[in-house]
Structures are given as C-alpha cells and as structure tokens.
Design an enzyme around this catalytic site. Sequence first.
Site, PDB file in Angstrom:
ATOM      1  N   HIS A  58      -8.021  -5.535   0.499  1.00  0.00           N
ATOM      2  CA  HIS A  58      -6.631  -4.761   0.515  1.00  0.00           C
ATOM      3  C   HIS A  58      -5.677  -5.319   1.218  1.00  0.00           C
ATOM      4  O   HIS A  58      -4.453  -5.173   0.784  1.00  0.00           O
ATOM      5  CB  HIS A  58      -6.973  -3.298   1.046  1.00  0.00           C
ATOM      6  CG  HIS A  58      -5.687  -2.385   1.015  1.00  0.00           C
ATOM      7  ND1 HIS A  58      -5.404  -1.861  -0.293  1.00  0.00           N
ATOM      8  CD2 HIS A  58      -5.287  -1.514   1.972  1.00  0.00           C
ATOM      9  CE1 HIS A  58      -4.584  -1.223  -0.120  1.00  0.00           C
ATOM     10  NE2 HIS A  58      -4.185  -1.020   1.258  1.00  0.00           N
ATOM     11  N   SER A 106       0.738  -1.420   0.038  1.00  0.00           N
ATOM     12  CA  SER A 106       0.154  -0.048  -0.127  1.00  0.00           C
ATOM     13  C   SER A 106       0.878   1.145  -0.072  1.00  0.00           C
ATOM     14  O   SER A 106       1.662   1.356  -0.939  1.00  0.00           O
ATOM     15  CB  SER A 106      -0.993  -0.110   1.204  1.00  0.00           C
ATOM     16  OG  SER A 106      -2.093   0.773   1.061  1.00  0.00           O
TER      17      SER A 106
END
Length: 252
Positions: free
Chosen positions: A228, A93
């Site tokens: 995610h 990320s």
Amino acid sequence: MGNSWLRRLSPSPGSGSHKLFCFPHAGGSAISFGPLAKCMGSEYDVIAVQYPGRQDRRHEPLVDSIADLVDGLLPELREAVEDAETFSIFGHSMGSVVAFEACRRLEHEVGASARVLFASGRRAPSAAPPELRIHLLSDRELCEHLLQFGGTPAALLEDPEFRELILSIVRNDYRAIETYECGTDAMVSSPIVAMVGDRDPDASFAEVEVWGSHTSGSFFAKSFPGGHFFIDSNCRPIAQLISDHCARALSS
C-alpha cells in the site's frame, strides 16, 4: 507558507515552477511527501496539505468527512491556485479521493483545472466500499491492520501514548473515507494518472483502472512493486512519472 492547510516542501522552487499539491493518506501528514519533493527538482513547487489534528495542527479538532475536509482547505487552495501559472494534484490513498473532490470544486467554482490529477493507492471514487469497516474495529484489530499495511512503525504502536494518538487519527480518517459516497457520473476534465502497488491489499490494478471513467480527459494507469505504501520505495520512478505526464500536459 503562513497558512493553516498548506505546507511548502520544496526547499527552493524555481521561478514559474509548476505547483504540485499533494494530499496525504489516512493518518498521514504533509511531511509524508518530503521524499517526493526532494526527487521532483526545482522546476516543481511541491505543496502538501496538512489535515487538522496532527503534528503542528494537533490541537485542532479532527475532521471526519471528505466533504468537510474539502470545505476547509478550499479557500487556501483556491488562493494558491489563482497565484499559480500551472498546477497539478497528487493524492495517495484517502488523499486521492480528497484530491478528486478538490479538483471537482476548483473546476466548478473557480474554473481552474489541474493539468494532471495523480491518484495513488486508491480504488476509483465510485467503487463500493469494502464490507469490513476499518473505523469500527477494536483498538487491537486496528493496530493489527496498521502493521499489516505498513507505514506505521511498530515501536510507536507499542507506546501507549503514541498508540492512542495514532489510533484516534487513523480511526477518524477511515470514518471519513468509509462514509464517502460518489456517483459513477462524477467527473473532472483533468487527465488522470492512477498508480498502485502490485501487492497492495486494498486496491488492485483493475480497481484503479476504473479511475478512467471519472475523467473526460486522457487516462493512464501503472503499477509499481510494493504494497500500500509503494510510493516510499519508488520515489524516483514516481517522480519521473509525474514529471513526464506534467510535461506532456504542459506542452499540449
């Protein structure tokens, strides 16, 4: 490791092991890569970055720009890289962008190139930021966002003291990534391997494929089942992917 930015997670790396430097997500800390370190085996020395303002660095001020994060960690990273026979870099990320910028600085300033740069769960550096700026959300909206994304236990957000701490760190890190800018011509020479969860609301497979335009080396992209934080439920296959690509780079 006796310094402020880097944490060795491998319990007993072998002599001459390949160093893997790991960069955490927004709100994350070095220990988030503990499970991956256990999966990598003794031929890898897994070292994670600890950003200021969290866990054992909780009394240090937060850093709210990608450039300043790289400026802070680079002296220790440079020293660790110079001591390593070979190294690769993994970011998840926000950490993917910090890792990319660290790779660029190491190449330009030290002449040291990662054998592989692994970019996980993040759109390419040159991608336009989404219209919704997470760091400007209210506390309630930010809590809802974290619960939707996963990775943050709901019980912690229900505790006022922990909630205040978590939100301050997350808001700071989102400010860093959402104010980051990168041109389409920004490049590294390291091969890039990009990966994404097939249900990640923040990055699609097509968006992570654009990482290929930021390397003069080879490129490979793969999706894994999950959202995610797909790396949490795919630790072993991701460790195998890392091992396969590092072995290929080391043998070439």
